[in-house]
Scaffold this active site. Structure first.
Site, PDB file in Angstrom:
ATOM      1  CG  ASP A   1      -2.237   1.105   1.147  1.00 40.29           C
ATOM      2  OD1 ASP A   1      -1.945   1.980   0.620  1.00 40.29           O
ATOM      3  OD2 ASP A   1      -3.381   0.444   1.484  1.00 40.29           O
ATOM      4  CG  ASP A   2      -0.393   4.630  -2.522  1.00 40.96           C
ATOM      5  OD1 ASP A   2      -1.267   3.683  -2.144  1.00 40.96           O
ATOM      6  OD2 ASP A   2      -0.514   5.863  -2.997  1.00 40.96           O
TER       7      ASP A   2
ATOM      8  CG  ASP B   1      -4.445   0.137  -1.870  1.00 40.15           C
ATOM      9  OD1 ASP B   1      -5.568  -0.135  -1.775  1.00 40.15           O
ATOM     10  OD2 ASP B   1      -3.850   1.262  -2.160  1.00 40.15           O
TER      11      ASP B   1
ATOM     12  CG  MET C   1      -7.516   2.995  -6.040  1.00 41.37           C
ATOM     13  SD  MET C   1      -7.845   2.638  -7.709  1.00 41.37           S
ATOM     14  CE  MET C   1      -8.024   4.433  -8.040  1.00 41.37           C
TER      15      MET C   1
ATOM     16  CG  ASP D   1      17.976 -49.789 -25.498  1.00 43.75           C
ATOM     17  OD1 ASP D   1      18.914 -50.251 -24.630  1.00 43.75           O
ATOM     18  OD2 ASP D   1      18.135 -48.429 -25.798  1.00 43.75           O
TER      19      ASP D   1
ATOM     20  CD  GLU E   1      24.211 -58.516 -19.785  1.00 47.16           C
ATOM     21  OE1 GLU E   1      25.273 -58.856 -19.889  1.00 47.16           O
ATOM     22  OE2 GLU E   1      24.183 -57.223 -19.579  1.00 47.16           O
TER      23      GLU E   1
END
Length: 457
Positions: free
Chosen positions: A9-10, A53, A55, A347, A373
């Site tokens: 908040d400012d 906030d 604004m 594989d 294996e």
């Protein structure tokens, strides 16, 4: 329950007021005077929840929230907008920016603390899942944050529990514009319906005629199959006490009547996005567990799992006086296959070999890739005579049909050698069981391969 709350908040007086309220409830508080500071603090992971906030100069709260939710590093931090703006359009704008809630000043202490505590529980659960999932990310499993950032929260499955036709006949079509919606007008059946339906969100009216809606929410939280499904409660404006009680027992969010269409959709999207995110985290945790105990190539259990599980099986066999057999299998001349046809062909042989193993053993048997294996099969409640029959059947299954390699363009003959051993006494070390099977395998190799040899008693 403590958490670190970032207050943005400012206006210093607003910051001091929120700081005093939260500190009195034993929360740690950090502060920021503008959006840029808030983004830096969140980026450093120095807070659990943001009280924001709207604004503010330079960058308003909507933009701060959008940036937090667009950043994979901060997407999961809950954001509560605290502002003097009180129109439904403002609330929807905040929710669409990604806010988890939108509280209008002046905010009562009780409502504020209840909401912070509810989101703290949610954040702690998410943090625990994220920590457990770190292994998944390190081994290459896709982290869900980037997907969550792009998720619009639409297309969810929602169960609406409401016994007033005038209410659900209005709400259901609104929700159906974005989601699959089921209505359950019988609260007594709602829990069964919820457990069977695999829903992304439960919307529960707290004004049910002859049923306590909060009890239904509590039951949903106690049932395993609905424990993690978010709950959005709908209440009358004079039901604050019940709403606060709902937040305490696990309700994720709430709406007051009369319900605004856009706010309903925005809050539903928020909860569905969060549900999908946490589901992805749980899936990654499960996947990492599976990868830790599974051989990636063959899909069989790996050596680590076998060594820990074999000890348990041996202990159970000894305590119950039951037999336990173990075989070590080795693919004959496997190095020659790799040298002649390449490692991709090798594989292919290993994968098909694992498939044939699975087809030849029981569900209670444990099949593992021991390394290279070599494979191990553990057979509970199996004596030496039966184990020899199983081993011989498996040897024939391997030798009796050539293995396809190079995408099926070639077929090669493959044989195996098998060494067998059985548990000799209660409390015998599993390393001795493995050593005897390995010795028997060496004899099978020495005597010409493609055969089964049992360890000497």
């Amino acid at each position: 329950m403590s958490a670190r709350i970032l207050v943005v908040d400012d206006i210093p007086a607003n910051v001091k007021l929120l700081e005093a309220r939260l500190s009195a409830e034993y929360f740690d508080v950090v502060t920021a005077a503008n959006g840029a500071q808030a983004l830096e603090i969140c980026d450093r992971a120095e807070c659990d929840i943001v009280l924001l906030d709207v604004m503010m100069p330079d960058m308003d709260g909507f933009e701060v929230c959008r940036r937090l939710k667009a950043n994979p590093k901060t997407h999961f931090i809950p954001v509560v907008m605290v502002t003097a703006l009180d129109s439904p359009a403002d609330r929807v704008r905040g929710l669409e920016a990604g806010a988890d809630d939108f509280l209008t000043k002046p905010v009562s202490d009780v409502v504020l603390i209840a909401r912070v505590r509810s989101l703290t529980r949610l954040k702690m659960m998410t943090d625990e899942l994220r920590m457990r999932a770190i292994t998944s990310f390190e081994i290459g499993v896709q982290a869900p944050e980037r997907e969550a950032v792009n998720d619009l929260g639409k297309g969810g499955r929602i169960l609406l529990v409401d016994d007033r036709p005038s209410s659900y006949e209005r709400l259901a079509p609104l929700l159906a514009a974005e989601h699959d919606i089921d209505v359950e007008p019988n609260p007594s059946e709602a829990l069964f319906h919820a457990a069977e339906g695999n829903y992304d969100l439960l919307i529960v009216s707290l004004g049910l005629e002859n049923f306590d809606g909060l009890r239904l929410c509590s039951q949903a939280r106690s049932l395993e199959r609905t424990r993690h499904v978010p709950i959005l409660a709908i209440a009358d404006a004079d039901n604050n006490a019940r709403l606060l009680r709902g937040l305490e027992i696990g309700v994720n969010d709430y709406l007051l009547r009369p319900v605004d269409k856009n706010e309903l959709l925005a809050r539903a999207r928020t909860q569905i996005r969060r549900r999908r995110y946490t589901d992805h985290l749980r899936d990654n945790v499960q996947h990492s567990i599976e990868m830790a105990i599974t051989d990636g190539l063959t899909g069989l259990h790996n050596r680590r799992y076998m060594e820990s599980h074999l000890a348990t099986l041996a202990e159970q066999a000894g305590s119950r006086g039951k037999p336990l057999a173990l075989m070590i299998l080795d693919i004959d001349f496997f190095k020659a296959i790799n040298d002649t046809y390449g490692h991709d062909a090798g594989d292919d042989v290993l994968r098909e070999f694992a498939v044939r193993i699975k087809k030849s053993i029981r569900g209670i048997d444990l099949a593992c890739r021991y390394g290279g294996e070599e494979f191990v099969i553990v057979m509970p409640e199996t004596d030496l005579q039966v184990a020899q029959m199983v081993a011989e059947r498996l040897r024939r299954a391997i030798a009796g049909e050539p293995f396809a390699i190079e995408k099926g363009t070639k077929r090669i003959a493959v044989t195996i050698s098998i060494g067998l051993s059985t548990l000799e006494r209660k409390g015998e070390a599993v390393r001795d069981l493995l050593k005897r099977a390995d010795t028997a395998l060496y004899r099978a190799k020495h005597d010409g391969r493609n055969r089964v040899v049992a360890a000497a008693a």
